[in-house]
Motif scaffolding. Sequence first.
Motif, PDB file in Angstrom:
ATOM      1  N   ASP A  73     -32.973   9.695 -10.733  1.00  0.00           N
ATOM      2  CA  ASP A  73     -32.987  10.390  -9.438  1.00  0.00           C
ATOM      3  C   ASP A  73     -31.601  10.892  -9.043  1.00  0.00           C
ATOM      4  OD1 ASP A  73     -35.770  10.013  -8.829  1.00  0.00           O
ATOM      5  OD2 ASP A  73     -35.309   7.899  -8.526  1.00  0.00           O
ATOM      6  N   VAL A  74     -30.587  10.104  -9.379  1.00  0.00           N
ATOM      7  CA  VAL A  74     -29.223  10.476  -8.975  1.00  0.00           C
ATOM      8  C   VAL A  74     -28.269  10.182 -10.135  1.00  0.00           C
ATOM      9  CG1 VAL A  74     -27.360  10.111  -7.285  1.00  0.00           C
ATOM     10  CG2 VAL A  74     -29.735   9.777  -6.573  1.00  0.00           C
ATOM     11  N   LEU A  75     -27.412  11.135 -10.425  1.00  0.00           N
ATOM     12  CA  LEU A  75     -26.341  10.877 -11.402  1.00  0.00           C
ATOM     13  C   LEU A  75     -25.014  10.921 -10.647  1.00  0.00           C
ATOM     14  CD1 LEU A  75     -25.047  10.671 -14.263  1.00  0.00           C
ATOM     15  CD2 LEU A  75     -25.130  13.163 -14.364  1.00  0.00           C
ATOM     16  N   VAL A  76     -24.278   9.826 -10.703  1.00  0.00           N
ATOM     17  CA  VAL A  76     -22.956   9.801 -10.067  1.00  0.00           C
ATOM     18  C   VAL A  76     -21.895   9.887 -11.170  1.00  0.00           C
ATOM     19  CG1 VAL A  76     -21.381   8.568  -8.521  1.00  0.00           C
ATOM     20  CG2 VAL A  76     -23.858   8.315  -8.222  1.00  0.00           C
ATOM     21  N   ASN A  77     -21.308  11.055 -11.306  1.00  0.00           N
ATOM     22  CA  ASN A  77     -20.246  11.259 -12.302  1.00  0.00           C
ATOM     23  C   ASN A  77     -18.954  10.694 -11.740  1.00  0.00           C
ATOM     24  OD1 ASN A  77     -21.322  12.906 -14.568  1.00  0.00           O
ATOM     25  ND2 ASN A  77     -21.869  14.295 -12.902  1.00  0.00           N
ATOM     26  N   ASN A  78     -18.709   9.416 -12.039  1.00  0.00           N
ATOM     27  CA  ASN A  78     -17.531   8.772 -11.464  1.00  0.00           C
ATOM     28  C   ASN A  78     -16.466   8.430 -12.517  1.00  0.00           C
ATOM     29  OD1 ASN A  78     -16.008   6.815  -9.568  1.00  0.00           O
ATOM     30  ND2 ASN A  78     -16.731   5.477 -11.212  1.00  0.00           N
TER      31      ASN A  78
ATOM     32  N   THR B 122     -24.181  16.057 -16.968  1.00  0.00           N
ATOM     33  CA  THR B 122     -24.887  16.724 -15.873  1.00  0.00           C
ATOM     34  C   THR B 122     -25.897  17.735 -16.422  1.00  0.00           C
ATOM     35  OG1 THR B 122     -22.999  16.444 -14.416  1.00  0.00           O
ATOM     36  CG2 THR B 122     -24.537  18.189 -13.811  1.00  0.00           C
ATOM     37  N   ARG B 123     -25.454  18.511 -17.423  1.00  0.00           N
ATOM     38  CA  ARG B 123     -26.371  19.508 -18.016  1.00  0.00           C
ATOM     39  C   ARG B 123     -27.613  18.847 -18.576  1.00  0.00           C
ATOM     40  NH1 ARG B 123     -21.852  22.658 -21.010  1.00  0.00           N
ATOM     41  NH2 ARG B 123     -21.335  24.202 -19.433  1.00  0.00           N
ATOM     42  N   LEU B 124     -27.418  17.696 -19.277  1.00  0.00           N
ATOM     43  CA  LEU B 124     -28.561  17.026 -19.898  1.00  0.00           C
ATOM     44  C   LEU B 124     -29.550  16.525 -18.844  1.00  0.00           C
ATOM     45  CD1 LEU B 124     -26.659  15.086 -22.690  1.00  0.00           C
ATOM     46  CD2 LEU B 124     -28.258  16.973 -23.017  1.00  0.00           C
ATOM     47  N   VAL B 125     -28.993  15.997 -17.743  1.00  0.00           N
ATOM     48  CA  VAL B 125     -29.876  15.511 -16.670  1.00  0.00           C
ATOM     49  C   VAL B 125     -30.599  16.690 -16.004  1.00  0.00           C
ATOM     50  CG1 VAL B 125     -29.901  14.336 -14.424  1.00  0.00           C
ATOM     51  CG2 VAL B 125     -28.566  13.388 -16.301  1.00  0.00           C
ATOM     52  N   LEU B 126     -29.874  17.793 -15.778  1.00  0.00           N
ATOM     53  CA  LEU B 126     -30.505  18.988 -15.182  1.00  0.00           C
ATOM     54  C   LEU B 126     -31.624  19.515 -16.089  1.00  0.00           C
ATOM     55  CD1 LEU B 126     -27.395  20.944 -13.811  1.00  0.00           C
ATOM     56  CD2 LEU B 126     -29.109  19.732 -12.465  1.00  0.00           C
ATOM     57  N   LYS B 127     -31.343  19.495 -17.426  1.00  0.00           N
ATOM     58  CA  LYS B 127     -32.363  19.967 -18.373  1.00  0.00           C
ATOM     59  C   LYS B 127     -33.603  19.088 -18.286  1.00  0.00           C
ATOM     60  CE  LYS B 127     -29.627  22.101 -21.946  1.00  0.00           C
ATOM     61  NZ  LYS B 127     -28.843  21.784 -23.132  1.00  0.00           N
TER      62      LYS B 127
ATOM     63  N   ALA C 278     -36.669  16.853  -9.742  1.00  0.00           N
ATOM     64  CA  ALA C 278     -35.341  17.172  -9.202  1.00  0.00           C
ATOM     65  C   ALA C 278     -34.650  15.904  -8.733  1.00  0.00           C
ATOM     66  CB  ALA C 278     -35.474  18.143  -8.035  1.00  0.00           C
ATOM     67  N   GLY C 279     -33.387  16.011  -8.456  1.00  0.00           N
ATOM     68  CA  GLY C 279     -32.632  14.845  -7.978  1.00  0.00           C
ATOM     69  C   GLY C 279     -31.304  15.309  -7.445  1.00  0.00           C
ATOM     70  N   ALA C 280     -30.355  14.371  -7.428  1.00  0.00           N
ATOM     71  CA  ALA C 280     -29.042  14.730  -6.881  1.00  0.00           C
ATOM     72  C   ALA C 280     -27.955  14.419  -7.904  1.00  0.00           C
ATOM     73  CB  ALA C 280     -28.793  13.938  -5.605  1.00  0.00           C
ATOM     74  N   ILE C 281     -26.959  15.277  -7.928  1.00  0.00           N
ATOM     75  CA  ILE C 281     -25.786  15.048  -8.780  1.00  0.00           C
ATOM     76  C   ILE C 281     -24.594  14.816  -7.859  1.00  0.00           C
ATOM     77  CG2 ILE C 281     -24.211  16.062 -10.497  1.00  0.00           C
ATOM     78  CD1 ILE C 281     -26.925  15.904 -11.753  1.00  0.00           C
ATOM     79  N   ALA C 282     -23.917  13.686  -8.059  1.00  0.00           N
ATOM     80  CA  ALA C 282     -22.696  13.432  -7.277  1.00  0.00           C
ATOM     81  C   ALA C 282     -21.504  13.456  -8.231  1.00  0.00           C
ATOM     82  CB  ALA C 282     -22.786  12.083  -6.591  1.00  0.00           C
ATOM     83  N   VAL C 283     -20.381  13.924  -7.733  1.00  0.00           N
ATOM     84  CA  VAL C 283     -19.190  13.991  -8.576  1.00  0.00           C
ATOM     85  C   VAL C 283     -18.013  13.378  -7.825  1.00  0.00           C
ATOM     86  CG1 VAL C 283     -17.703  15.508  -9.927  1.00  0.00           C
ATOM     87  CG2 VAL C 283     -20.056  16.191  -9.477  1.00  0.00           C
ATOM     88  N   VAL C 284     -17.371  12.397  -8.442  1.00  0.00           N
ATOM     89  CA  VAL C 284     -16.170  11.823  -7.831  1.00  0.00           C
ATOM     90  C   VAL C 284     -14.976  12.580  -8.396  1.00  0.00           C
ATOM     91  CG1 VAL C 284     -14.768   9.745  -7.508  1.00  0.00           C
ATOM     92  CG2 VAL C 284     -17.260   9.553  -7.675  1.00  0.00           C
TER      93      VAL C 284
END
Length: 237
Positions: A131-136, A168-173, A181-187
């Motif tokens: 549901d959510v990817l946090v790119n930290n 992020t691309r892989l999760v979007l794909k 759908a979901g949310a992408i967060a970026v730190v």
Amino acid sequence: MDPSLIIFLILTSLVIVITLIILFIISLDSDLTLYFAEKFGKSISGLKGKVVWITGASSGIGESLTYLLAKNGCKLIISATTKDRLDNVRLNCISEGVPEKDILALVFDMKDFKVHSEMVEKAIKTFGRIDVLVNNAGRSQRASFNEIDVSVDEELYKINTLGPVNLTRLVLKHWEQTDSAGAIAVVTSVAGKLGAPFSASYTASKHALHVQLNREFWKMLILDKLVKLLDGNIQRK
Ligand SMILES: NC(=O)c1ccc[n+]([C@@H]2O[C@H](COP(=O)([O-])OP(=O)(O)OC[C@H]3O[C@@H](n4cnc5c(N)ncnc54)[C@H](OP(=O)(O)O)[C@@H]3O)[C@@H](O)[C@H]2O)c1
């Protein structure tokens, strides 16, 4: 009252108000959006039951965020390169009440792009969705510009920019393929907006992350709105 005194009082009040506003903004780490989101946005409890993937969860911000999300009933995917520290975070979550089946630890290096899709598959196999990817996950660096070896630039770009972009691309794909759908967060960092001294590789890698993801997300957001406006049935492609 003397008009010049009135002007003096008005100007002094203006200076005080502007100074207070500047101090207020500085105290928010220059991030007004985050401040308003915290005050008026959705409560974190709304994430209960969501599958959240936090990269760089073995220490620092990622580790703290993991515990916060664990407390709020999220299903967690945590990743980093140091197995012992990641296992420790996993065990801490379990001892705080997270069921073992609700937390998956993935040990891999963000620089190792080849394994990213395998990791996404493992996550989906375990929870059925993300549901959510946090790119930290990220590494910092300090050195005078002319002392930096190009291998350091390369490593920082791979960890801080290309790794998050690829994941992020892989999760979007996956969302696109499953019509979900979901949310992408970026730190990122203030260094990614304003720059920081003695951190050329870090600053550049965070700037690149901003440009590559921000632009794309704005485009998606605008396209989404346009598509909805034109025809709610057209799928975003
Ligand atoms: N702390 C700050 O003041 C600050 C300020 C602005 C931005 N940030 C950003 O916030 C994020 C987290 O920073 P932090 O301060 O919490 O740092 P940290 O404590 O050093 O945590 C970094 C995390 O990223 C992971 N990581 C590093 N290299 C990795 C790689 N190649 N592959 C996979 N995982 C990797 C680390 O795990 P392993 O070592 O186990 O791999 C660790 O879990 C970073 O993106 C950083 O740039 C921090």
